[in-house]
Design an enzyme around this catalytic site. Sequence first.
Site, mmCIF file in Angstrom:
data_model
loop_
_atom_site.group_PDB
_atom_site.id
_atom_site.type_symbol
_atom_site.label_atom_id
_atom_site.label_comp_id
_atom_site.label_asym_id
_atom_site.label_seq_id
_atom_site.Cartn_x
_atom_site.Cartn_y
_atom_site.Cartn_z
ATOM 1 N N HIS A 308 0.850 -1.191 0.000
ATOM 2 C CA HIS A 308 0.000 0.000 0.000
ATOM 3 C C HIS A 308 0.878 1.231 0.000
ATOM 4 O O HIS A 308 1.947 1.240 0.614
ATOM 5 C CB HIS A 308 -0.884 0.014 1.255
ATOM 6 N N ASP A 366 -7.929 -5.329 0.051
ATOM 7 C CA ASP A 366 -8.384 -6.212 -1.035
ATOM 8 C C ASP A 366 -7.990 -7.660 -0.847
ATOM 9 O O ASP A 366 -8.363 -8.519 -1.652
ATOM 10 C CB ASP A 366 -7.810 -5.699 -2.365
HETATM 11 C C1 SDX Z 1 -6.288 0.102 -2.818
HETATM 12 O O1 SDX Z 1 -4.503 4.593 -1.946
HETATM 13 C C2 SDX Z 1 -5.432 3.979 -1.311
HETATM 14 O O2 SDX Z 1 -5.821 4.322 -0.226
HETATM 15 C C3 SDX Z 1 -6.041 2.789 -2.058
HETATM 16 C C4 SDX Z 1 -7.040 1.937 -1.290
HETATM 17 C C5 SDX Z 1 -8.322 2.689 -1.007
HETATM 18 O O3 SDX Z 1 -9.036 2.294 -0.074
HETATM 19 O O4 SDX Z 1 -8.666 3.616 -1.789
HETATM 20 O O5 SDX Z 1 -6.455 1.510 -0.072
HETATM 21 C C6 SDX Z 1 -7.440 0.707 -2.100
HETATM 22 O O6 SDX Z 1 -6.047 0.455 -3.936
HETATM 23 C C7 SDX Z 1 -5.425 -0.885 -2.074
HETATM 24 C C8 SDX Z 1 -4.210 -1.369 -2.931
HETATM 25 C C9 SDX Z 1 -4.708 -2.460 -3.871
HETATM 26 N N1 SDX Z 1 -3.652 -2.824 -4.843
HETATM 27 C C10 SDX Z 1 -3.014 -4.009 -4.770
HETATM 28 O O7 SDX Z 1 -3.171 -4.830 -3.855
HETATM 29 C C11 SDX Z 1 -2.078 -4.272 -5.946
HETATM 30 C C12 SDX Z 1 -0.748 -4.827 -5.435
HETATM 31 N N2 SDX Z 1 -0.060 -3.739 -4.713
HETATM 32 C C13 SDX Z 1 0.905 -2.956 -5.444
HETATM 33 O O8 SDX Z 1 0.640 -2.794 -6.802
HETATM 34 C C14 SDX Z 1 1.375 -1.718 -4.669
HETATM 35 O O9 SDX Z 1 1.645 -2.130 -3.396
HETATM 36 C C15 SDX Z 1 0.490 -0.490 -4.620
HETATM 37 C C16 SDX Z 1 0.074 -0.036 -5.974
HETATM 38 C C17 SDX Z 1 -0.717 -0.743 -3.791
HETATM 39 C C18 SDX Z 1 1.309 0.619 -3.953
HETATM 40 O O10 SDX Z 1 2.349 0.890 -4.798
HETATM 41 P P1 SDX Z 1 3.401 2.071 -4.449
HETATM 42 O O11 SDX Z 1 3.027 2.804 -3.241
HETATM 43 O O12 SDX Z 1 3.613 2.860 -5.687
HETATM 44 O O13 SDX Z 1 4.659 1.289 -4.046
HETATM 45 P P2 SDX Z 1 5.739 0.777 -5.048
HETATM 46 O O14 SDX Z 1 5.082 0.197 -6.270
HETATM 47 O O15 SDX Z 1 6.747 1.850 -5.225
HETATM 48 O O16 SDX Z 1 6.342 -0.447 -4.226
HETATM 49 C C19 SDX Z 1 7.426 -0.229 -3.335
HETATM 50 C C20 SDX Z 1 8.277 -1.472 -3.496
HETATM 51 C C21 SDX Z 1 8.641 -1.758 -4.953
HETATM 52 O O17 SDX Z 1 9.867 -2.456 -4.951
HETATM 53 P P3 SDX Z 1 11.239 -1.546 -5.276
HETATM 54 O O18 SDX Z 1 11.007 -0.894 -6.638
HETATM 55 O O19 SDX Z 1 11.339 -0.537 -4.166
HETATM 56 O O20 SDX Z 1 12.352 -2.562 -5.282
HETATM 57 O O21 SDX Z 1 7.529 -2.635 -3.052
HETATM 58 C C22 SDX Z 1 7.327 -3.526 -4.145
HETATM 59 C C23 SDX Z 1 7.581 -2.742 -5.419
HETATM 60 O O22 SDX Z 1 8.059 -3.608 -6.436
HETATM 61 N N3 SDX Z 1 5.933 -3.958 -4.063
HETATM 62 C C24 SDX Z 1 5.522 -5.207 -4.248
HETATM 63 C C25 SDX Z 1 4.124 -5.154 -4.037
HETATM 64 N N4 SDX Z 1 3.750 -3.906 -3.753
HETATM 65 C C26 SDX Z 1 4.871 -3.165 -3.777
HETATM 66 N N5 SDX Z 1 6.179 -6.338 -4.559
HETATM 67 C C27 SDX Z 1 5.417 -7.447 -4.672
HETATM 68 N N6 SDX Z 1 4.073 -7.508 -4.488
HETATM 69 C C28 SDX Z 1 3.402 -6.368 -4.167
HETATM 70 N N7 SDX Z 1 2.081 -6.398 -3.975
#
Ligand code: SDX
Length: 431
Positions: A308, A366
């Site tokens: 998140h 989720d």
């Molecule tokens: C919702 O914003 C809100 O409040 C949203 C929400 C709401 O109520 O409105 O809470 C609802 O959207 C919840 C999130 C649902 N999405 C998912 O579950 C999809 C999987 N999660 C990721 O795509 C990700 O965690 C996000 C999109 C939710 C957040 O992404 P960020 O904040 O842009 O973080 P990032 O992509 O920069 O990740 C940081 C690091 C990265 O690695 P590095 O580049 O630093 O090496 O963490 C890794 C990412 O690769 N990472 C993951 C991961 N999520 C982040 N690696 C593996 N699996 C994951 N799920």
Amino acid sequence: MAETTKTAKLTIDGNSYDLAMYAPTDGPEVIDIRKLYAQAGVFTYDPGFTSTAACDSTITYIDGEAGVLLHRGYPIDQLAKQSHYLEVCYLLLYGELPSAAQLEEFETLVTRHTMIHEQMHNFFRGFRRDAHPMATMVGVVGAMSAFYHDSTDINDEHQREVASIRLIAKMPTIAAMAYKYSIGQPFVYPRNDLDYASNFLRMCFSVPAEEYEVNPILARAMDRIFTLHADHEQNASTSTVRLASSSGANPFACIAAGIACLWGPAHGGANQACLEMLREIGTPDRIPEFIERAKDKNDPFRLMGFGHRVYKNFDPRAKVMKESADEVLELLGIENNPTLQVAKELERVALEDPYFAEKKLYPNVDFYSGIILDAMGFPTSMFTPIFALARTVGWVSQWKEQLADPQLKIGRPRQLYLGAAARNYVDIETR
Ligand code: SDX
């Protein structure tokens, strides 16, 4: 507007600039950069808005490090367990918990606006039956601006109020109709003798051929899922609604934009993607394979329902959702649900893995919601429409708050331009 608490000093090329800072009720202080470009001729740079407050708000507060979510100051776990969705809607819209009389009046008002204009039924018939229900919802909610002309003037407080009630009241009807249309069953009209969640379940699952009795366990679980999704500060879809509204667009167009943004798998679409992922994993012995894929920078795969932007601790909604999943599946006699077993083992393995610990990746809202919705009989394609239904009150509350802000200006970000420098046109003969 918050009071200036202190001043930040910025020095660029020997020139010093004083920037006012404001203190919140809780959370990080902010630096006011609104005059920075005029004073220093520079922009700030923050793609993805990781360190940017786009507005001030009094509706929802999140402490990502502590895993805290408050709606008008009330913790989400208390609201989910002690309140119910329409009372939370009142709280989000008006800022205080209602009295018994206020709640009854509000619930009656919403209940009496649950039908949609009969001619809007034709919009559904323009879609293919296999259209994703989110496509239908974006289209039909946007089309509300073609029907409810008496509640599109955003400068009229009464019209804003009418639009707010219409959106909250009609979203379950539209979502249920999108579902019925996708499975070729007749639309079911709302009933005024049912509560909000029971009405939605009946509109989705009843058929004209027989009586439908709402299961109170499912109705309570449905209502709790609505509450857990009601609002969440300035997430992507709420920010979309705010940006759309800043141009003066009508409320139905703004909420349709929010639905479109929520659809993405990185946002509200994650509940569908998560259950599909859990089904693909299938059995606990395949979990290590997927954990390795999630850690592999060369593999676009991510653990859906994990991570998140704000929470660097357990999403408090996921905790309540997990408890609810255990409770609902046990009450339904499917506590040995293989998907739930995979989810629990996946959570355990991931949280013990240094990659997830270092990056502070925890289950989000989720991760467990799809397991409950699946057990209730919804297809995965209905998971995000249910999220959109529940989040409508959050979008509407934030929309109303922004319109009441005397500082409201059209949202117009700038950029760091890295394209070609100015150059002259070259005739094709000489290229
Ligand atoms: C919702 O914003 C809100 O409040 C949203 C929400 C709401 O109520 O409105 O809470 C609802 O959207 C919840 C999130 C649902 N999405 C998912 O579950 C999809 C999987 N999660 C990721 O795509 C990700 O965690 C996000 C999109 C939710 C957040 O992404 P960020 O904040 O842009 O973080 P990032 O992509 O920069 O990740 C940081 C690091 C990265 O690695 P590095 O580049 O630093 O090496 O963490 C890794 C990412 O690769 N990472 C993951 C991961 N999520 C982040 N690696 C593996 N699996 C994951 N799920």
